[in-house]
Enzyme design. Sequence first.
Site, PDB file in Angstrom:
ATOM      1  CG  ASP A   1      -2.077   0.983   1.055  1.00 49.05           C
ATOM      2  OD1 ASP A   1      -3.219   0.515   0.915  1.00 49.05           O
ATOM      3  OD2 ASP A   1      -1.841   2.209   1.060  1.00 49.05           O
ATOM      4  CB  ILE A   2       0.773   4.280  -2.148  1.00 54.64           C
ATOM      5  CG1 ILE A   2       1.861   5.180  -2.689  1.00 54.64           C
ATOM      6  CG2 ILE A   2      -0.494   5.057  -1.851  1.00 54.64           C
ATOM      7  CD1 ILE A   2       1.550   5.774  -4.058  1.00 54.64           C
TER       8      ILE A   2
ATOM      9  CG  ASN B   1     -12.429  -0.489   3.893  1.00 52.07           C
ATOM     10  OD1 ASN B   1     -12.823  -0.884   4.990  1.00 52.07           O
ATOM     11  ND2 ASN B   1     -11.235   0.048   3.712  1.00 52.07           N
TER      12      ASN B   1
ATOM     13  CB  VAL C   1      -9.271   1.956  -5.067  1.00 54.06           C
ATOM     14  CG1 VAL C   1      -9.008   1.387  -6.462  1.00 54.06           C
ATOM     15  CG2 VAL C   1      -8.218   2.995  -4.704  1.00 54.06           C
TER      16      VAL C   1
ATOM     17  CG  HIS D   1      -8.822  -3.004  -2.467  1.00 57.32           C
ATOM     18  ND1 HIS D   1      -9.733  -2.247  -3.171  1.00 57.32           N
ATOM     19  CD2 HIS D   1      -8.588  -2.339  -1.315  1.00 57.32           C
ATOM     20  CE1 HIS D   1     -10.024  -1.165  -2.473  1.00 57.32           C
ATOM     21  NE2 HIS D   1      -9.357  -1.198  -1.330  1.00 57.32           N
ATOM     22  CG  MET D   2      -8.206  -9.059   2.074  1.00 52.59           C
ATOM     23  SD  MET D   2      -8.072 -10.863   2.025  1.00 52.59           S
ATOM     24  CE  MET D   2      -9.724 -11.285   1.507  1.00 52.59           C
ATOM     25  CG  HIS D   3      -6.999  -2.824   3.163  1.00 54.49           C
ATOM     26  ND1 HIS D   3      -6.273  -1.694   2.919  1.00 54.49           N
ATOM     27  CD2 HIS D   3      -8.219  -2.607   2.604  1.00 54.49           C
ATOM     28  CE1 HIS D   3      -7.020  -0.815   2.248  1.00 54.49           C
ATOM     29  NE2 HIS D   3      -8.205  -1.351   2.052  1.00 54.49           N
TER      30      HIS D   3
END
Length: 116
Positions: free
Chosen positions: A29-30, A86, A95, A99-101
Amino acid sequence: MSTIFSQIRDRKIPATFVYEDDAIFAIKDIMPQAKEHILIIPKKEIATMNDITDDDTLLLGKMMIAASKIAGDIGIAESGYRLVMNCNENAGQTVFQIHMHLLGGEILQSGFGGKQ
Ligand code: 5GP
């Protein structure tokens, strides 16, 4: 118009890849929210968790398996980690490609975030 994640998938925007297979890729992650913060992203564009269908069953399973493998690879499997997805405004999705964090590498705050 493709999402920022599809542009990363297509190498049009740089990112640090930590995993890739035919269905999924994972990047750092950025703006990390923990010492280790990886995003696990399907190559197929699905805007939100509201848009998944039975056809995506295998893909969603692959995301979980990838998360487990990556946690092992980066050495946080035993110390522990959190997986988060989310959906839409109230959860703060920014976004619109699911996607999964994967968060870990340190003790995470307890709880799941209720009212701000
Ligand atoms: P969301 O809030 O939608 O669940 O999470 C989106 C995540 O994508 C955020 O944690 C954000 O920091 C990350 N992100 C947004 N743009 C980029 C980018 O260009 N590169 C990388 N590596 N991560 C990004």
